[in-house]
Write a protein that holds these residues in place. Sequence first.
Motif, PDB file in Angstrom:
ATOM      1  N   VAL A 137      20.236 -13.478  46.302  1.00 13.11           N
ATOM      2  CA  VAL A 137      20.232 -14.838  45.782  1.00 13.11           C
ATOM      3  C   VAL A 137      18.950 -15.540  46.207  1.00 13.11           C
ATOM      4  CG1 VAL A 137      22.748 -15.063  45.740  1.00 13.11           C
ATOM      5  CG2 VAL A 137      21.488 -15.730  47.783  1.00 13.11           C
ATOM      6  N   THR A 138      18.585 -16.549  45.452  1.00 15.49           N
ATOM      7  CA  THR A 138      17.478 -17.424  45.807  1.00 15.49           C
ATOM      8  C   THR A 138      18.011 -18.845  45.802  1.00 15.49           C
ATOM      9  OG1 THR A 138      15.877 -15.916  44.821  1.00 15.49           O
ATOM     10  CG2 THR A 138      15.157 -18.186  45.207  1.00 15.49           C
ATOM     11  N   LEU A 139      17.875 -19.529  46.923  1.00 10.72           N
ATOM     12  CA  LEU A 139      18.388 -20.889  47.081  1.00 10.72           C
ATOM     13  C   LEU A 139      17.236 -21.851  47.327  1.00 10.72           C
ATOM     14  CD1 LEU A 139      21.275 -20.074  49.578  1.00 10.72           C
ATOM     15  CD2 LEU A 139      21.461 -20.343  47.109  1.00 10.72           C
ATOM     16  N   THR A 172      24.113  -8.373  46.809  1.00  8.83           N
ATOM     17  CA  THR A 172      23.945  -9.531  45.949  1.00  8.83           C
ATOM     18  C   THR A 172      22.781 -10.339  46.489  1.00  8.83           C
ATOM     19  OG1 THR A 172      26.316  -9.582  45.484  1.00  8.83           O
ATOM     20  CG2 THR A 172      25.059 -11.580  45.002  1.00  8.83           C
ATOM     21  N   HIS A 193      15.306 -16.574  50.016  1.00 13.08           N
ATOM     22  CA  HIS A 193      15.704 -15.419  49.201  1.00 13.08           C
ATOM     23  C   HIS A 193      16.302 -14.376  50.143  1.00 13.08           C
ATOM     24  CE1 HIS A 193      15.655 -12.573  45.895  1.00 13.08           C
ATOM     25  NE2 HIS A 193      15.101 -11.690  46.714  1.00 13.08           N
ATOM     26  N   LEU A 198      23.387 -12.226  50.005  1.00 12.68           N
ATOM     27  CA  LEU A 198      24.537 -13.103  50.181  1.00 12.68           C
ATOM     28  C   LEU A 198      25.672 -12.328  50.840  1.00 12.68           C
ATOM     29  CD1 LEU A 198      26.071 -15.760  49.620  1.00 12.68           C
ATOM     30  CD2 LEU A 198      26.700 -14.774  47.402  1.00 12.68           C
TER      31      LEU A 198
END
Length: 133
Positions: free
Chosen positions: A6-8, A4, A78, A81
């Motif tokens: 993700v970009t935070l 998974t 990026h 997760l």
Amino acid sequence: MNDTLVTLVGNVATGMDYRESPNGAVVRFRFAVTPRYWDRQRENWKDGSTSFYTVWARRALAVNLAGSVASGEPLVVHGRLRVRDEENDGKRWVSAEIDAVAIGHDLNRGTAAFRRIVRVDAPLTEAQKAAVG
């Protein structure tokens, strides 16, 4: 393959915990992400609940991160997760970690000056030259 990603977007919440390991450099830090939303009744922006993530960076990313980022700075992170659900002494807790693939400053909130790192490979030893042929 089924990670998974993700970009935070958020802020560095702690200092960089830099360590050298047998597999190369490792950096760990906490990252705070606070969503903002428009409150129609009050007609202004409101902050939502802050989520905290532990971010891990390895090898060259770790070295460059430790030399480039300080606590409080806005970043875009990026990576993969990882959610951990554990129980310790009868207490259950959940934590979220990010194995970073790429990290950069959030240029919506400031400027940055990029400097490319030139890597020089060590010359081959006589034994390595003989093995290559």
